[in-house]
Design a protein around this motif. Sequence first.
Motif, short mmCIF file in Angstrom:
data_model
loop_
_atom_site.label_atom_id
_atom_site.label_comp_id
_atom_site.label_asym_id
_atom_site.label_seq_id
_atom_site.Cartn_x
_atom_site.Cartn_y
_atom_site.Cartn_z
N TRP A 53 39.92 48.03 87.89
CA TRP A 53 38.62 47.76 87.29
C TRP A 53 38.32 46.27 87.39
O TRP A 53 39.04 45.43 86.87
CB TRP A 53 38.63 48.19 85.83
CG TRP A 53 37.34 47.93 85.10
CD1 TRP A 53 37.15 47.05 84.07
CD2 TRP A 53 36.08 48.54 85.34
NE1 TRP A 53 35.85 47.09 83.64
CE2 TRP A 53 35.16 48.00 84.42
CE3 TRP A 53 35.63 49.50 86.24
CZ2 TRP A 53 33.83 48.37 84.37
CZ3 TRP A 53 34.31 49.88 86.20
CH2 TRP A 53 33.42 49.32 85.27
N GLN A 54 37.25 45.94 88.13
CA GLN A 54 36.86 44.55 88.36
C GLN A 54 35.72 44.17 87.40
O GLN A 54 34.67 44.82 87.40
CB GLN A 54 36.39 44.37 89.81
CG GLN A 54 37.40 44.77 90.87
CD GLN A 54 38.20 43.59 91.39
OE1 GLN A 54 38.03 42.45 90.94
NE2 GLN A 54 39.08 43.85 92.35
N VAL A 59 40.75 41.59 87.24
CA VAL A 59 41.02 42.98 87.59
C VAL A 59 42.06 43.54 86.63
O VAL A 59 42.97 42.82 86.19
CB VAL A 59 41.50 43.10 89.06
CG1 VAL A 59 42.84 42.42 89.27
CG2 VAL A 59 41.57 44.56 89.50
N ASP A 60 41.89 44.82 86.25
CA ASP A 60 42.84 45.50 85.37
C ASP A 60 43.11 46.90 85.89
O ASP A 60 42.27 47.50 86.58
CB ASP A 60 42.30 45.59 83.94
CG ASP A 60 42.33 44.25 83.22
OD1 ASP A 60 43.43 43.79 82.88
OD2 ASP A 60 41.25 43.67 83.02
N LEU A 92 52.78 42.28 88.68
CA LEU A 92 51.83 42.42 89.78
C LEU A 92 50.43 42.02 89.35
O LEU A 92 49.72 41.30 90.07
CB LEU A 92 51.83 43.87 90.28
CG LEU A 92 50.81 44.19 91.37
CD1 LEU A 92 51.10 43.41 92.64
CD2 LEU A 92 50.77 45.69 91.66
N LEU A 93 50.02 42.46 88.16
CA LEU A 93 48.66 42.19 87.70
C LEU A 93 48.43 40.68 87.54
O LEU A 93 47.38 40.15 87.93
CB LEU A 93 48.41 42.91 86.37
CG LEU A 93 46.95 43.00 85.94
CD1 LEU A 93 46.14 43.83 86.91
CD2 LEU A 93 46.86 43.60 84.54
N GLU A 94 49.41 39.99 86.99
CA GLU A 94 49.27 38.55 86.82
C GLU A 94 49.13 37.86 88.18
O GLU A 94 48.29 36.97 88.35
CB GLU A 94 50.48 37.99 86.07
CG GLU A 94 50.41 36.49 85.85
CD GLU A 94 51.62 35.93 85.13
OE1 GLU A 94 51.59 34.75 84.74
OE2 GLU A 94 52.61 36.68 84.97
N ALA A 95 49.95 38.29 89.14
CA ALA A 95 49.90 37.67 90.47
C ALA A 95 48.57 37.92 91.16
O ALA A 95 48.00 37.01 91.79
CB ALA A 95 51.05 38.19 91.32
N ILE A 96 48.04 39.13 91.03
CA ILE A 96 46.76 39.45 91.65
C ILE A 96 45.64 38.63 91.02
O ILE A 96 44.76 38.10 91.71
CB ILE A 96 46.47 40.96 91.54
CG1 ILE A 96 47.44 41.75 92.43
CG2 ILE A 96 45.02 41.27 91.93
CD1 ILE A 96 47.34 43.25 92.27
N ASN A 97 45.66 38.52 89.71
CA ASN A 97 44.60 37.77 89.03
C ASN A 97 44.68 36.26 89.28
O ASN A 97 43.72 35.53 89.05
CB ASN A 97 44.62 38.06 87.53
CG ASN A 97 43.89 39.34 87.19
OD1 ASN A 97 42.75 39.54 87.61
ND2 ASN A 97 44.55 40.22 86.45
N ARG A 103 42.84 39.76 94.84
CA ARG A 103 42.00 40.48 93.88
C ARG A 103 40.72 41.01 94.49
O ARG A 103 40.28 42.13 94.17
CB ARG A 103 41.66 39.56 92.70
CG ARG A 103 40.75 40.20 91.66
CD ARG A 103 40.38 39.22 90.56
NE ARG A 103 39.72 38.03 91.08
CZ ARG A 103 38.43 38.00 91.44
NH1 ARG A 103 37.67 39.06 91.34
NH2 ARG A 103 37.91 36.87 91.89
N LYS A 104 40.08 40.24 95.37
CA LYS A 104 38.75 40.58 95.85
C LYS A 104 38.72 41.93 96.56
O LYS A 104 39.47 42.18 97.48
CB LYS A 104 38.24 39.49 96.80
CG LYS A 104 36.78 39.65 97.20
CD LYS A 104 36.32 38.47 98.03
CE LYS A 104 34.85 38.61 98.43
NZ LYS A 104 34.39 37.46 99.24
#
Length: 363
Positions: A53-54, A59-60, A92-97, A103-104
């Motif tokens: 979800w962006q 993103v989450d 993973l979520l922290e790294a993507i954000n 993220r894009k």
Amino acid sequence: MALHRVNTDDYQQQLDQKVARLREAYASYTNLEPEVFPSPPSHYRLRAEFKMWQEGGRVDYAMYKQGEYKKPFVIEEFTVGSERINELMPLLLEAINNSEILRKRLFCTEFLTTLGGDALITLIYHKQLDEIWEAEARALQEQLGVPVLGRSRKQKIVLDRDYVIEKLDIDGRTYEYKQVEGSFTQPNGEICRSMIQWARSCCEGSKETDLLELYCGNGNFTIPLAEKFRNVLATEISKVSVNAAQENIAANGVENLHILRLSAEEFTQAIDKVRPFRRLKDFDLDSYDFSTILVDPPRAGLDTDTCAMIARFPRILYISCNPETQLENLAELTKTHKVERFAIFDQFPYTDHTESGVLLVKK
């Protein structure tokens, strides 16, 4: 109940309800008390897929209720997922954000793990992946210590490998399986182990005869069952699964097992000599002494011709991910066979879905 967060105190009650419902549903075909194989109440699922979800430059992980695809709810924990999935999710979520490149236009993330802790992460995008993305993904892979794979339309970028290696301890021996991303694998590792052990127990005393298996996948059942029979012939239509099965046969040192890339419908035509298949030119089907056939079909169950074909075998080991279609098939199969064993495998706790197994013996 939302499956990302479950109350484990409810587990036994929901299992008892499933067992009661299936006992009643199967009563027309057997009065046997089912052998019940419970799942771990939590952290049982080895694979997971999340929509991403962006919103607001972040993103989450998200899930949607069925039919409400514009109303996501953010996932902060995933109780049913393996410990390894839950360990990797926040990292993973922290790294993507922290990376706009990662993220894009990321819209889906998939985790594939094993009971032994091996893991693979797949990031799926609404954009073409370029060298800049690959460099960021390689840095992510090194940071997490887990293979990362990128996908977009008509594109698949494998940075290290696109599979995990599962190791299952079955009756005193360890079996090794290559499980390829995108191909079918059993989602509940402990229940998978229980199903294999149950299937093996159904095949005692068969060493002088042969086994036929349809829908064999990557050899999940086939390989541990091979030592129970003189020879094993198995079929699978998926090329990816067949290739993985061949590697798994070699990795486990099995020498009496052959895999054919045929659908169940094609094998029925072959054994009935309706038409020849080049893939069978080196196999003399008449030389096999099949005492047992194992089927683990898709949710649609067995088609009419395959159902009629397997009814010729002395013993039918039928494992199903959809008891409703298995019951439809049993209406025909119990005309020639009786149910000798009946099992319930709680593959999908806290849902209405259950796996079932029956051993049918010729009357």
